[in-house]
Design an enzyme around this catalytic site. Structure first.
Site: not given
Lengths: 447, 437
Positions: A69, A72-73, A149
């Site tokens: 993840h 991904e950012h 997040e």
């Protein structure tokens, strides 16, 4: 009587509508291993460009949770030819909307644009597939963004905290036990090098699927794909996706979770299940229909009818099943008690309802209505081909083929009542389950 | 091979137009019901949306939540069909109906197959015009609404939103929660449902949008049959009200790791000549996600949040400029300080030609993406009508955006943005943040 006639009429009509161009799917393989799927929709001059990588959180190394993840950012941070932030700037200056998502079995990126901008979007995705450049100046603030997040999605929501605990209890050995976003203490230690190592291993044409949906012609998209992705070098060190599997589960697991932020107590149970496998989707299809019969359609489902309408001990009751995953996921049931009903009473009632269902069998008329809806879904799905595109991406990164996706509605349609009951008896095994109670405070214990 | 590639590539670029024109027809039924229609015969189904002006703002203070509960009960039985029978009948037809109660409107959405559209719409007609509101269903759905309201009491976003509305709107309906409170919902009765239904669903407040496999000639009689039995007139719409918060910082102590902050001050009416300029200005300031000033400063440069946004709230009877951010308790004070700085900078009118140009490219380029599916288009047709926009708006809107000048944007920023009047509501355990006295 009235309804049966209608149903027959529209099943005939569905057969003719399938020949329409909207929704037509084509597939190609490039020499470097990239798989291309094209889904046509000629109603508006719009296209969606999606790149799916066959890697997700369940492929992470131990101790590096959250790296899929995090990467991904970081994929928006710049390449050999683009500065950090340029990617999204170019997309938005071309009127596009873009985003990305990470799951256990896949990581995906998409842009939705006017169709004449599609070549540019493909060029951008091809560029960042192999040419990502990262520096500490971008990586460290982004790690803080991810921690925020996690704060928003998990730490601020007791329901999410509880889900993480239940997952960790459900899987003794499989990496599905670790949250996709990562454990907080491990996210805090993820480094630039971790991200680059992960990127270099997994981000390559032979680990990717390009899904294009919209007002396009497949042969022209193939030419564009060859132009932009054709020269990319495949990765030579993609590990096989063989994850640690579960040993036999021999006893029921229970979790009682309390948090003062919980206002509504609830009961939830997950059972270890099976998933759709290539060429073998029958049991999963039976479980999809089982979830619908038990709790998928509110008060016309067994749990809704008995717990909400008849016994009036639940304000809400549902069942669900995740059929699409590389390794087996779970089958779940959930209920919220009406005021004054204890979680013990509610759990006992759920168990009675499930036992009654296994004993008495299913309502054939309900099954017929569900199949009517499955048939109609083929028509409705054509209205949102981004959803269809997503379905292909998820399936192809979960070990299925295009043929499996296309066969799925027929597999669902062919499931018999007997197959559903057999699947129900197999899946609803208390020794394979994790039961959770979510409460405002711990129950008082008598000394 | 290479030459072939290039030839095909060029053809591809030229052959495709960048934007589509959407052909919206105005249909007036024999019975006088007006609808906007986009015919789309490639998929054999119809998407239909019906909006009623008013919404939960029609509720009185004592009966707050009546409209929301009433809308939740529309599908819970009609005539001699109870809730389960209605649901089964819907499933038989593979139709989908959904109902929502918003602050300024009630929205009803339907998705029906062409092959059985008239039977499906006859069923929907019963839900819209003859809901039963029987005691059994009422008790059950009332319990669900109360359960949801209980859960919201520990949701920081909901806590912050409710307090902001209280501070901003005095005694007006906008000051109260849309769904009511546990107290008001507990006191509602089936008789209140009949009253809310009579008040909220009427022809004079209704707009209709239809997209799909139906012709204008077919649609008219279909609408008369579906909606013609509704009363001609409903309740009076609420009065207009000014946004009244006075630029303080309110802190609500709540034990959670991440603080949630909302901010607002007075905004601009939807029909003000500067509205579109303000909309574009806000896009650059904080409306546009990546690339917006707030996201750049708060998220990208400093990593203080996962999401920070600002927006223009154009309600039917009021307006404000608002925003939201969430940061760890130890970081929220810095996030708010950065937002205040950016607000003050923008209020001087310092936007650049490059920023405006980028915003125009995004806003005009992405507008057609809102019209990608029948369901999306039907929703847009209803929203446009609820906003009293003309039928050609979809096809003229991009031209209006392109015509905006930098002077206009900067003048609107100077007039609209009021850094000294920003009202903040913060929920959490913020460190180093002073509440106003």
């Amino acid at each position: 009587m009235f309804f049966r006639a209608l149903t027959t009429a529209f099943l005939t009509m569905i057969a003719t509508s399938l020949s329409a161009e909207t929704g037509k799917v084509s597939s190609f393989d490039l020499d470097n291993g990239l798989q291309l799927v094209v889904i046509e929709d000629h109603r508006a001059p719009i296209a969606t460009n999606m790149v799916w990588y066959r890697v997700g959180a369940a492929d992470e190394a131990a101790g590096k949770s959250g790296i899929a993840h995090f990467l991904e950012h970081l994929m928006f941070k710049g390449t050999k030819t683009l500065k950090p932030g340029d990617f999204s700037d170019i997309v938005s200056q071309n009127g596009g909307v873009d985003n990305a998502f990470t799951s256990y079995d896949y990581t995906g990126y998409f842009q939705r644009v006017a169709v004449d901008r599609l070549p540019l979007m493909m060029q951008l995705e091809a560029d960042r597939m192999r040419n990502l450049v990262l520096t500490e100046a971008e990586v460290l603030p982004e790690r803080n963004v991810i921690l925020e997040e996690r704060n928003s999605r998990v730490e601020n929501d007791p329901g999410s905290l509880f889900s993480e605990l239940r997952r960790a209890a459900m899987y003794m050995n499989h990496p599905y036990r670790t949250p996709v976003i990562g454990w907080k203490h491990e996210i805090e230690k993820l480094s630039l090098q971790d991200a680059l190592d992960f990127y270099k291993t997994y981000y390559a044409p032979n680990n990717a699927i390009l899904v294009i949906a919209g007002d396009v012609e497949p042969e022209k998209v193939l030419v564009l794909a060859q132009t932009h992705f054709g020269a990319l070098k495949p990765s030579d060190n993609i590990p096989p996706r063989v994850r640690p599997q579960e040993p036999p589960h021999l006893a029921p697991v229970r979790l009682e979770f309390s948090d003062p932020r919980v206002r509504q107590p609830s009961f939830v149970r997950n059972y270890l299940s099976v998933n759709r496998k290539t060429g073998d989707q029958k049991e999963a299809a039976a479980l999809v229909l089982l979830a619908e019969l038990l709790g998928g359609s509110g008060i016309s489902s067994v749990m809704g009818r008995e717990l909400q309408l008849e016994r009036k001990i639940a304000t809400y009751a549902t069942a669900w099943y995740s059929s699409l995953s590389l390794d087996p996921d779970t089958f779940g049931v959930f209920a919220m008690p009406t005021p004054g009903v204890s979680l013990r009473e509610l759990e006992d009632a759920v168990d009675e309802v499930l036992a009654g269902f296994l004993r008495d069998g299913l309502d054939e008329d309900h099954l017929r209505r569900l199949k009517t809806q499955v048939a109609a879904e083929r028509i409705y799905a054509q209205d949102n081909l981004d959803t269809v595109a997503r379905r292909y991406g998820e399936a192809l990164t979960s070990g299925l083929t295009i043929a499996d996706v296309q066969a799925w509605p027929d597999v669902l349609q062919a499931v018999t009542a007997e197959e559903i009951m057999t699947a129900a008896k197999s899946v609803l095994n208390i020794d394979h389950s994790v039961t959770g109670w979510k409460m405002p405070q711990k129950p008082e214990v008598s000394q | 091979m290479n030459r072939l590639l290039i030839a095909v590539f060029a053809l591809f670029l030229i052959a495709m137009p960048a934007t589509a024109q959407i052909k919206i027809q105005e249909v007036i039924s024999p019975g006088g019901i007006k609808a906007w229609l986009v015919e789309e015969h490639t998929i054999p189904f119809i998407a239909l949306k019906v909006g009623f002006r008013g919404g939960t703002s029609l509720d009185s203070a004592e009966k707050q939540g009546a409209t929301n509960l009433m809308v939740g009960l529309l599908e819970e039985g009609t005539g001699d069909m109870d809730a389960a029978a209605f649901l089964k009948a819907t499933e038989e037809l593979a139709a989908n109906f959904s109902y929502s109660a918003r602050r300024d409107s009630v929205m009803i959405s339907a998705r029906v197959l062409t092959s059985n559209a008239s039977e499906a719409l006859d069923l929907l007609k019963l839900a819209i015009t003859k809901p039963a509101f029987n005691q059994v269903a009422f008790d059950r759905v009332q319990g669900q609404v109360i359960s949801g309201l209980e859960s919201e009491k520990s949701d920081p976003d909901a806590i912050a939103g409710k307090r902001m509305n209280q501070i901003s709107y005095g005694e007006h309906a906008y000051s109260r929660p849309r769904e009511g409170s546990v107290k008001t919902v507990n006191m509602l009765t089936p008789a209140d449902m009949l009253a809310a239904h009579r008040a909220g669903l009427s022809l004079d407040h209704m707009v209709v949008g239809v997209v799909g496999d139906v012709t204008a000639a077919q649609l008219g009689p279909m609408l008369d049959r579906l909606l013609g039995d509704l009363p001609k007139t409903g309740a009076d719409l609420p009065e207009n009200v000014d946004f009244a918060a006075t630029g303080k910082t309110t802190v609500i102590d709540f034990d959670t790791p991440q603080s949630v902050a909302l901010w607002s001050h007075k905004g601009l009416d939807r029909h003000h000549p500067d509205f579109l300029a303000a909309y574009v200005m806000n896009h650059i300031l904080g409306g546009g996600g990546f690339g917006s000033r707030l996201t750049d400063e708060v998220r990208e440069k400093r990593g203080l949040t996962y999401g920070v946004y600002s927006y223009l709230a154009a309600l039917d009877h009021s307006n404000f400029v608002g925003g939201s951010v969430a940061s760890g308790n130890d970081k929220i004070a810095e996030a708010i300080a950065v937002i205040r700085t950016e607000w003050a900078r923008a209020a001087k009118g310092d936007f650049t030609a490059q920023e405006l140009d980028d915003a125009k490219k995004y806003l005009t380029g992405s507008y057609p993406l809102r019209f990608g599916s029948n369901a999306q288009i039907a929703g847009a047709l209803v929203s446009l009508q609820l906003d009293f926009l003309p039928i050609d708006y979809v096809n003229t809107r991009n031209g209006k955006v392109d015509a905006l000048t930098l002077d206009h944007i900067n003048r609107v920023a100077q007039e609209l943005l009021r850094p000294d009047q920003l009202q903040f509501v913060v929920v959490g355990k913020p460190v180093g943040l002073q509440a106003s006295q």
